[in-house]
Design a protein around this motif. Sequence first.
Motif, PDB file in Angstrom:
ATOM      1  N   TYR A 124       0.851  -1.187   0.000  1.00 38.43           N
ATOM      2  CA  TYR A 124       0.000   0.000   0.000  1.00 38.43           C
ATOM      3  C   TYR A 124       0.885   1.235   0.000  1.00 38.43           C
ATOM      4  N   ASP A 127      -1.589   7.050  -0.302  1.00 37.68           N
ATOM      5  CA  ASP A 127      -2.961   7.396  -0.715  1.00 37.68           C
ATOM      6  C   ASP A 127      -3.702   6.222  -1.357  1.00 37.68           C
ATOM      7  N   SER A 128      -3.330   4.989  -0.966  1.00 40.10           N
ATOM      8  CA  SER A 128      -4.105   3.827  -1.403  1.00 40.10           C
ATOM      9  C   SER A 128      -5.533   3.949  -0.892  1.00 40.10           C
ATOM     10  N   PRO A 129      -6.513   3.460  -1.662  1.00 42.07           N
ATOM     11  CA  PRO A 129      -7.896   3.524  -1.192  1.00 42.07           C
ATOM     12  C   PRO A 129      -8.075   2.943   0.213  1.00 42.07           C
ATOM     13  N   GLU A 133      -9.657   4.933   3.340  1.00 40.30           N
ATOM     14  CA  GLU A 133     -10.817   4.361   4.040  1.00 40.30           C
ATOM     15  C   GLU A 133     -10.564   4.297   5.545  1.00 40.30           C
ATOM     16  N   ARG A 144      -7.431  12.491   1.970  1.00 39.03           N
ATOM     17  CA  ARG A 144      -6.330  12.651   1.036  1.00 39.03           C
ATOM     18  C   ARG A 144      -5.329  13.708   1.535  1.00 39.03           C
TER      19      ARG A 144
END
Length: 245
Positions: A124, A127-129, A133, A144
């Motif tokens: 990861y 700024d990986s989803p 989350e 972000r």
Amino acid sequence: TALLSVRDLSVTYRERDSTTQAVRGITFEVGPGEAFGLVGESGSGKSTTAFAIVRFLAEGGHIEGGSVAFRGLDLTKIDDEELREVRANDIGMVYQEPARALNPTMRVGMQLAERLPPRRGGRYVADSPAVLELLERVGFSDPRSIAARYPHEMSGGQQQRIVIGMAVAREPDLLILDEATTGLDTLVEAEVLDLVDGLRRDLGTSMLMISHDLGLIASRCDRVSIMQDGVIVESGSATEVLTSP
Ligand code: ADP
Ligand code: ADP
């Protein structure tokens, strides 16, 4: 049955010319999804108890007796490898000073990324989803921009929410909070405690909350034990403990 069952736990610190019996035969249980509180004055043995559970005692500290059953596994007996697994995946810890848990030179998104469970298909990034989350889960509406910050660019309350995010990244069964909101402004403290309540509700995480503040513990926990000089002197529901003479 209990998730965590501490039985007759005793912990001693041995120094060159003195021995402190910090914890002297305490017994308590934390059930699945329960918020359990340990209250007491400074020096009563609360932190020692927290550290002893995951065998992370300061130099000189020894578990002298008793057992710490976690999902039926005695943490005082398992080998170092098993213990590492439990610490990494199953029990999260949050201490008073968020700065101690954070790397000052790494963006917080990256610090969260490193705590997420390993996955196929590479690491990861900040700024990986999954990181964004997790930031939303701990109450950030602008994940972000937060992910790109360094710890010193955040307030104490924000930092503590990041530390809680790191602690719950692998959805542990138990979260130990040792004076986790001490030192925060009252409103920020309430926000962080609301976050903890929400995680318990949404993820079913059991909480072991430790504080010198009886009012705080009584308002947030299902059951409470009071520690004094290394022993538990009283246990009961929040109402029972608050109204006892
Ligand atoms: P708490 O905030 O839980 O009361 P303290 O402020 O007493 O904790 O202790 C902070 C750190 O100092 C902890 O890591 C603790 O293990 C260590 N410590 C506390 N008391 C002693 C002592 N008498 N000798 C050496 N280290 C101590
Ligand atoms: P609390 O968390 O309730 O403030 P602690 O567990 O930090 O209490 O401390 C319990 C007792 O153990 C105190 O007498 C404290 O001085 C002592 N103690 C804590 N940490 C250490 C340490 N690292 N070395 C020696 N004594 C310690």
